[in-house]
Scaffold this active site. Structure first.
Site, PDB file in Angstrom:
ATOM      1  N   LYS A  17       0.849  -1.190   0.000  1.00 20.16           N
ATOM      2  CA  LYS A  17       0.000   0.000   0.000  1.00 20.16           C
ATOM      3  C   LYS A  17       0.885   1.240   0.000  1.00 20.16           C
ATOM      4  O   LYS A  17       1.483   1.611   1.008  1.00 20.16           O
ATOM      5  CB  LYS A  17      -0.926   0.050   1.217  1.00 20.16           C
ATOM      6  N   GLY A  37       6.857   4.706   8.678  1.00 19.51           N
ATOM      7  CA  GLY A  37       6.047   5.910   8.841  1.00 19.51           C
ATOM      8  C   GLY A  37       6.146   6.445  10.252  1.00 19.51           C
ATOM      9  O   GLY A  37       7.165   6.252  10.927  1.00 19.51           O
ATOM     10  N   GLY A  79       2.738   3.361  13.836  1.00 16.07           N
ATOM     11  CA  GLY A  79       3.400   2.108  14.195  1.00 16.07           C
ATOM     12  C   GLY A  79       2.683   1.397  15.335  1.00 16.07           C
ATOM     13  O   GLY A  79       2.486   0.180  15.321  1.00 16.07           O
ATOM     14  N   GLU A 128       9.749   0.831  10.904  1.00 15.87           N
ATOM     15  CA  GLU A 128      10.795   1.862  10.797  1.00 15.87           C
ATOM     16  C   GLU A 128      10.092   3.200  10.999  1.00 15.87           C
ATOM     17  O   GLU A 128       9.297   3.615  10.170  1.00 15.87           O
ATOM     18  CB  GLU A 128      11.476   1.749   9.429  1.00 15.87           C
ATOM     19  N   CYS A 135      13.661  10.206   7.440  1.00 15.18           N
ATOM     20  CA  CYS A 135      13.523   9.643   8.779  1.00 15.18           C
ATOM     21  C   CYS A 135      14.785   9.800   9.610  1.00 15.18           C
ATOM     22  O   CYS A 135      14.731   9.965  10.817  1.00 15.18           O
ATOM     23  CB  CYS A 135      13.130   8.183   8.674  1.00 15.18           C
ATOM     24  N   GLU A 175       9.519  14.993  16.065  1.00 12.66           N
ATOM     25  CA  GLU A 175       9.911  14.914  14.655  1.00 12.66           C
ATOM     26  C   GLU A 175       9.141  15.968  13.857  1.00 12.66           C
ATOM     27  O   GLU A 175       7.916  15.928  13.777  1.00 12.66           O
ATOM     28  CB  GLU A 175       9.615  13.508  14.121  1.00 12.66           C
TER      29      GLU A 175
HETATM   30  P1  NAI Z   1       1.798   7.914   8.518  1.00 11.43           P
HETATM   31  O1  NAI Z   1       2.575   7.029   9.406  1.00 11.43           O
HETATM   32  O2  NAI Z   1       0.390   8.220   8.915  1.00 11.43           O
HETATM   33  O3  NAI Z   1       1.752   7.312   7.041  1.00 11.43           O
HETATM   34  C1  NAI Z   1       2.652   6.363   6.523  1.00 11.43           C
HETATM   35  C2  NAI Z   1       1.882   5.257   5.839  1.00 11.43           C
HETATM   36  O4  NAI Z   1       1.032   4.628   6.794  1.00 11.43           O
HETATM   37  C3  NAI Z   1       0.953   5.727   4.716  1.00 11.43           C
HETATM   38  O5  NAI Z   1       0.935   4.742   3.706  1.00 11.43           O
HETATM   39  C4  NAI Z   1      -0.386   5.792   5.405  1.00 11.43           C
HETATM   40  O6  NAI Z   1      -1.477   5.666   4.521  1.00 11.43           O
HETATM   41  C5  NAI Z   1      -0.305   4.605   6.334  1.00 11.43           C
HETATM   42  N1  NAI Z   1      -1.205   4.670   7.492  1.00 11.43           N
HETATM   43  C6  NAI Z   1      -1.649   5.766   8.163  1.00 11.43           C
HETATM   44  N2  NAI Z   1      -2.465   5.400   9.163  1.00 11.43           N
HETATM   45  C7  NAI Z   1      -2.552   4.052   9.136  1.00 11.43           C
HETATM   46  C8  NAI Z   1      -3.248   3.094   9.930  1.00 11.43           C
HETATM   47  N3  NAI Z   1      -4.045   3.451  10.940  1.00 11.43           N
HETATM   48  N4  NAI Z   1      -3.089   1.785   9.633  1.00 11.43           N
HETATM   49  C9  NAI Z   1      -2.290   1.406   8.635  1.00 11.43           C
HETATM   50  N5  NAI Z   1      -1.627   2.264   7.839  1.00 11.43           N
HETATM   51  C10 NAI Z   1      -1.745   3.576   8.091  1.00 11.43           C
HETATM   52  O7  NAI Z   1       2.596   9.264   8.331  1.00 11.43           O
HETATM   53  P2  NAI Z   1       2.009  10.652   7.775  1.00 11.43           P
HETATM   54  O8  NAI Z   1       0.706  10.956   8.463  1.00 11.43           O
HETATM   55  O9  NAI Z   1       2.009  10.616   6.301  1.00 11.43           O
HETATM   56  O10 NAI Z   1       3.119  11.663   8.273  1.00 11.43           O
HETATM   57  C11 NAI Z   1       3.102  12.138   9.603  1.00 11.43           C
HETATM   58  C12 NAI Z   1       4.474  12.160  10.183  1.00 11.43           C
HETATM   59  O11 NAI Z   1       5.022  10.857  10.245  1.00 11.43           O
HETATM   60  C13 NAI Z   1       5.505  12.956   9.408  1.00 11.43           C
HETATM   61  O12 NAI Z   1       5.431  14.316   9.657  1.00 11.43           O
HETATM   62  C14 NAI Z   1       6.775  12.336   9.910  1.00 11.43           C
HETATM   63  O13 NAI Z   1       7.122  12.895  11.148  1.00 11.43           O
HETATM   64  C15 NAI Z   1       6.417  10.896  10.120  1.00 11.43           C
HETATM   65  N6  NAI Z   1       6.847  10.077   8.966  1.00 11.43           N
HETATM   66  C16 NAI Z   1       7.953   9.304   9.093  1.00 11.43           C
HETATM   67  C17 NAI Z   1       8.429   8.607   8.009  1.00 11.43           C
HETATM   68  C18 NAI Z   1       9.638   7.753   8.094  1.00 11.43           C
HETATM   69  O14 NAI Z   1      10.316   7.597   7.112  1.00 11.43           O
HETATM   70  N7  NAI Z   1       9.904   7.133   9.206  1.00 11.43           N
HETATM   71  C19 NAI Z   1       7.781   8.699   6.699  1.00 11.43           C
HETATM   72  C20 NAI Z   1       6.584   9.485   6.682  1.00 11.43           C
HETATM   73  C21 NAI Z   1       6.172  10.153   7.778  1.00 11.43           C
END
Ligand code: NAI
Ligand code: MG
Length: 499
Positions: free
Chosen positions: A192, A245, A250, A267, A301, A402
């Protein structure tokens, strides 16, 4: 003055002309069962690029069923050598279409085209080739048991159906990190992509089918986290979920995984310390610091967002840093001159500008940047100024949370112990940087930092062979290298009674 932008490659135009973009399930590009679509936007202009079919629970269920059927069926007959060839073929096809991928990535994510060309696309190709090599080298062992007259050996087997949920900061490269290792180990995949950046993964899906993968082995279903992501992480027939993410997401994934106790790897980003000692090469440290924070608009990240500078050189260092940062050219990713593009979304823009306000209220001083980009040409996009905050202490929210944008918090330290103490004073533990010419100090600090990666006199170095992942709340599991094979295989012991 408006900057000149690239004319889109004919293949990009062609790819975007068939809309809405469909998802890949069981070897075919299909619409969502609900008929729903969502818009993917160009972050440089906030205009719609194209509509995308929106996966939800029903579509995820179909994709999981397809992956299960492939895993129990045709995929089992595919030899390791053939898996290697398929992954190699995907790499060749991406390479052949490199410029198209670079442009599509820049269009969807916003990153400068020269970064897409130099980093995202070639690193993706390299990753597929690296794991192609592993497909033929995963094996068990024979064991010298003392229990009796047995021939005892292990089999290293795939886990089964793997759900993979990826973010928007490196959309194509994260797809490669997830897919290549899982496939090398013989799993089937439902990926996804992030809702902000689905395009390169969908184009990759086309090449995956062109490469000759049997249907259902790799399924690619764009959709939102709370719907498609949740459906995948809670699905009772998914054996493992790999996620990159936010740490809050997580936690949700772990909870969702409880139903069938699926394996989880996470991660989850960080607040990485980048430590500059007086005895280091200051010019190198300045360049490294800029790369560590402003690369990919700071949406990395492992970005070195807490810059620790030894007190003696703190003022000199941050003044030199801010002189350089002021020169970073912010502009649309499709302009070859741009060194920093827009943030990925309005949501990220609000988050980052929110932290800029928080920092100022906490008493930090933006010695450069500190606001949205002021150039009127950029007003429709999600541009912020590269920002250096001075007068920060490690307890402030801007030093602990972050931000995920082009913002660095510069904090002084007294000595090596103080540097290590403050460096570790965070709930995260993904990465760290150290700048010193003292070999003993370099090793001592590398050992003392609680982080999954430590870069000495360098930053953001990557290679497919190196493990990458977090200590503490940056997650668990290691992607990259031989370590990722642990994520995607399980071990069976077989005992043959020879009496
Ligand atoms: P997110 O963690 O919500 O999104 C990442 C992925 O998880 C996307 O594919 C999203 O659709 C999916 N996702 C979201 N909620 C979910 C759920 N309940 N169950 C399963 N999958 C889910 O991150 P978001 O909202 O895009 O960004 C927010 C913050 O997260 C950023 O500002 C940053 O601080 C952090 N982040 C960290 C990343 C990394 O590389 N470790 C990458 C992206 C964001
Ligand atoms: Mg989220």
């Amino acid at each position: 003055m408006a900057t000149k932008q690239l004319e889109l490659h004919p293949q990009v135009v062609k790819f975007l002309s068939s809309a809405p973009k469909k998802m890949l399930i069981n070897g075919e590009f299909v619409s969502a069962k609900s008929g729903k679509t969502f818009d993917t936007l160009n972050p440089a202009t906030s205009e719609v690029i194209v509509k995308v079919c929106e996966a939800d629970k029903e579509d995820i269920d179909l994709a999981v069923k397809a992956a299960r059927a492939a895993f129990e069926g045709e995929w089992k007959k595919v030899t390791p050598y053939k898996r290697q060839q398929l992954l190699m073929k995907v790499a060749d096809l991406i390479e052949k279409n490199a410029e198209e991928f670079a442009q599509l990535e820049t269009l969807d994510n916003g990153k400068p085209i020269n970064e897409s060309r130099a980093v995202d696309v070639p690193a993706t190709v390299e990753h597929f080739r690296y794991y192609a090599g592993w497909a033929t080298k995963i094996h068990g062992e024979t064991l010298p048991v003392s229990a009796g007259n047995f021939f005892t050996y292990t089999l290293r087997e795939p886990i089964g159906v793997v759900g993979q949920i990826i973010p928007w900061n490196f959309p194509l490269l994260m797809a490669a990190w997830k897919i290549a290792a899982a496939i090398a180990c013989g799993n089937c995949v439902v990926l996804k992509p992030a809702e902000q950046t689905p395009l390169t993964a969908l184009r990759l899906g086309e090449l995956i089918m062109e490469a000759g993968f049997p249907k259902g082995v790799i399924n690619i279903c764009p959709g939102f986290g709370e719907t498609a992501g949740a459906a995948l992480s809670s699905h009772m027939d998914v054996d493992k979920v790999a996620f990159t993410g936010e740490y809050i997401t997580g936690r949700k994934i772990i909870q969702a995984s409880a139903g069938n106790l699926k394996r989880v790897s996470l991660e989850l980003g960080g607040k990485s310390p980048n430590i500059v000692f007086t005895d280091g090469d200051m010019e190198g440290a300045l360049r490294g610091c800029i790369g560590s924070v402003f690369f990919n608009q700071g949406q990395v990240c492992c970005a070195g967002t807490r810059l620790f500078v030894e007190s003696k050189i703190y003022d000199e260092f941050i003044n030199k840093l801010s002189d350089k940062v002021k020169k970073i050219k912010v502009g649309p990713g499709l302009s070859e001159e741009s060194q920093m593009g827009p943030l990925v979304s309005d949501e990220q823009l609000k988050r980052v500008t929110g932290y800029l306000d928080i920092g100022k209220k906490e008493g930090a001083k933006a010695i450069c940047g500190g606001d949205r980009a002021k150039d009127s040409d950029l007003s429709k996009g999600y541009f912020v100024e590269p920002t250096v905050f001075a007068n920060v202490n490690n307890k402030m929210r801007i030093a602990q949370e972050e931000i995920f944008g082009p913002v660095v918090s510069a904090i002084p330290f007294k000595d090596i112990n103080d540097a290590v103490f403050q460096g570790n004073e965070t709930t995260y533990g993904l990465a760290a940087g150290v700048w010193t010419n003292d070999l003993k100090k370099a090793h001592a600090v590398a050992k003392a930092l609680k982080a999954g990666t430590v870069w000495v006199n360098c930053y953001n170095c990557f290679d497919p062979c190196t493990p990458f992942g977090g200590y503490k709340q940056s997650g668990y599991g290691r992607e990259g290298g031989i370590h990722a094979l642990e994520l995607y295989t399980q071990t069976k012991s077989v005992w043959i009674n020879l009496d």
